[in-house]
Design a protein around this motif. Structure first.
Motif, short mmCIF file in Angstrom:
data_model
loop_
_atom_site.label_atom_id
_atom_site.label_comp_id
_atom_site.label_asym_id
_atom_site.label_seq_id
_atom_site.Cartn_x
_atom_site.Cartn_y
_atom_site.Cartn_z
N ASN A 32 0.83 -1.20 0.00
CA ASN A 32 0.00 0.00 0.00
C ASN A 32 0.87 1.26 0.00
O ASN A 32 0.56 2.25 -0.66
CB ASN A 32 -0.95 0.01 1.19
CG ASN A 32 -1.95 -1.12 1.11
OD1 ASN A 32 -1.80 -2.14 1.75
ND2 ASN A 32 -2.99 -0.94 0.29
N SER A 33 1.95 1.21 0.76
CA SER A 33 2.89 2.32 0.77
C SER A 33 4.30 1.79 0.95
O SER A 33 4.50 0.70 1.48
CB SER A 33 2.55 3.33 1.87
OG SER A 33 2.54 2.72 3.14
N SER A 52 2.52 6.49 -1.20
CA SER A 52 1.47 5.50 -1.39
C SER A 52 1.52 4.93 -2.81
O SER A 52 2.21 5.46 -3.68
CB SER A 52 0.11 6.14 -1.13
OG SER A 52 -0.22 7.03 -2.19
N SER A 53 0.73 3.90 -3.03
CA SER A 53 0.67 3.33 -4.38
C SER A 53 0.09 4.32 -5.38
O SER A 53 0.38 4.25 -6.57
CB SER A 53 -0.17 2.04 -4.36
OG SER A 53 -1.46 2.31 -3.83
N SER A 56 0.80 9.61 -3.35
CA SER A 56 0.77 10.59 -2.26
C SER A 56 2.03 10.43 -1.41
O SER A 56 2.44 9.31 -1.11
CB SER A 56 -0.47 10.39 -1.39
OG SER A 56 -1.63 10.60 -2.15
N THR A 57 2.62 11.56 -1.04
CA THR A 57 3.88 11.52 -0.31
C THR A 57 3.77 12.18 1.06
O THR A 57 2.91 13.05 1.29
CB THR A 57 4.99 12.23 -1.10
OG1 THR A 57 4.60 13.59 -1.36
CG2 THR A 57 5.25 11.52 -2.42
N ASN A 58 4.66 11.77 1.94
CA ASN A 58 4.73 12.33 3.29
C ASN A 58 6.21 12.40 3.66
O ASN A 58 6.91 11.40 3.57
CB ASN A 58 3.96 11.43 4.26
CG ASN A 58 4.03 11.95 5.68
OD1 ASN A 58 4.02 13.16 5.91
ND2 ASN A 58 4.10 11.05 6.65
N ARG A 71 8.42 6.30 -6.78
CA ARG A 71 8.09 4.88 -6.74
C ARG A 71 7.77 4.40 -8.14
O ARG A 71 7.09 5.10 -8.90
CB ARG A 71 6.89 4.67 -5.81
CG ARG A 71 6.40 3.25 -5.67
CD ARG A 71 5.32 3.22 -4.60
NE ARG A 71 4.74 1.89 -4.49
CZ ARG A 71 3.85 1.53 -3.57
NH1 ARG A 71 3.42 2.42 -2.69
NH2 ARG A 71 3.37 0.32 -3.55
N ASN A 73 5.80 1.40 -9.49
CA ASN A 73 4.94 0.30 -9.07
C ASN A 73 5.17 -0.95 -9.90
O ASN A 73 5.07 -2.08 -9.40
CB ASN A 73 3.47 0.72 -9.16
CG ASN A 73 3.09 1.74 -8.09
OD1 ASN A 73 3.66 1.73 -6.99
ND2 ASN A 73 2.17 2.62 -8.41
N ARG A 98 4.75 -1.38 3.35
CA ARG A 98 3.65 -1.51 4.30
C ARG A 98 2.41 -2.05 3.59
O ARG A 98 2.03 -1.58 2.52
CB ARG A 98 3.37 -0.14 4.92
CG ARG A 98 2.19 -0.07 5.83
CD ARG A 98 2.16 1.26 6.57
NE ARG A 98 0.81 1.59 6.94
CZ ARG A 98 0.47 2.49 7.85
NH1 ARG A 98 1.41 3.16 8.48
NH2 ARG A 98 -0.79 2.74 8.12
N ASP A 100 -1.60 -2.62 4.35
CA ASP A 100 -2.68 -2.20 5.24
C ASP A 100 -3.80 -3.22 5.22
O ASP A 100 -4.28 -3.62 4.15
CB ASP A 100 -3.22 -0.84 4.83
CG ASP A 100 -2.18 0.25 5.00
OD1 ASP A 100 -2.18 1.21 4.21
OD2 ASP A 100 -1.35 0.14 5.93
N TRP A 106 -1.76 -2.88 10.19
CA TRP A 106 -0.90 -2.98 9.02
C TRP A 106 0.30 -3.85 9.36
O TRP A 106 0.65 -4.06 10.50
CB TRP A 106 -0.45 -1.60 8.53
CG TRP A 106 0.25 -0.75 9.54
CD1 TRP A 106 -0.32 0.05 10.47
CD2 TRP A 106 1.67 -0.61 9.72
NE1 TRP A 106 0.65 0.68 11.21
CE2 TRP A 106 1.88 0.30 10.77
CE3 TRP A 106 2.78 -1.17 9.07
CZ2 TRP A 106 3.15 0.68 11.19
CZ3 TRP A 106 4.05 -0.79 9.50
CH2 TRP A 106 4.22 0.11 10.55
#
Length: 120
Positions: A32-33, A52-53, A56-58, A71, A73, A98, A100, A106
């Motif tokens: 998922n991420s 995330s797939s 989305s970034t953090n 990424r 995929n 990760r 989920d 998770w």
């Protein structure tokens, strides 16, 4: 099972750049991420960046504007482009994949870690 294999660490002078890569051993295994954590000597492991797939970034505040996570995929690979490196970025960098299972449940898969050392 799936393994995460990191590469790209090393020694660099302050202000330099490095690119970390982390590839999953099974391209069909879906995370998922994916992202990166780091652990400096005597400190706790901390988040650096996750993606995330869907893309989305953090980022942790300390690396915003300097690091870029991306990424692929199709290759089940995550990258971390690290620019304007500082001595305080010195740490072992760990890849995390990760999966989920729910809002609070998770499972994490960790790589073996790669050393990044930034000299003054």
């Amino acid at each position: 099972q799936v393994q995460l294999v990191e590469s790209g660490g090393g020694l660099v002078q302050a202000g330099g750049s490095l690119r970390l890569s982390c590839a999953a051993s099974r391209s069909s295994f879906s995370f998922n991420s994916m992202g990166w954590h780091r652990q400096a000597p005597g400190k706790q492991r901390e988040l650096v960046a996750m993606i995330s797939s869907g893309g989305s970034t953090n980022y942790t505040e300390a690396v915003k504007g300097r690091f870029i996570i991306s990424r692929d995929n199709a290759k089940n690979t995550v990258y971390l482009q690290m620019n304007s490196l500082k001595p305080e970025d010195t740490a072992v960098y760990y890849c995390l994949g990760r999966v989920d299972y729910g809002p609070t449940l998770w499972e994490g898969y960790w790589g073996q870690g790669t050393q990044v050392t930034v000299s003054p």
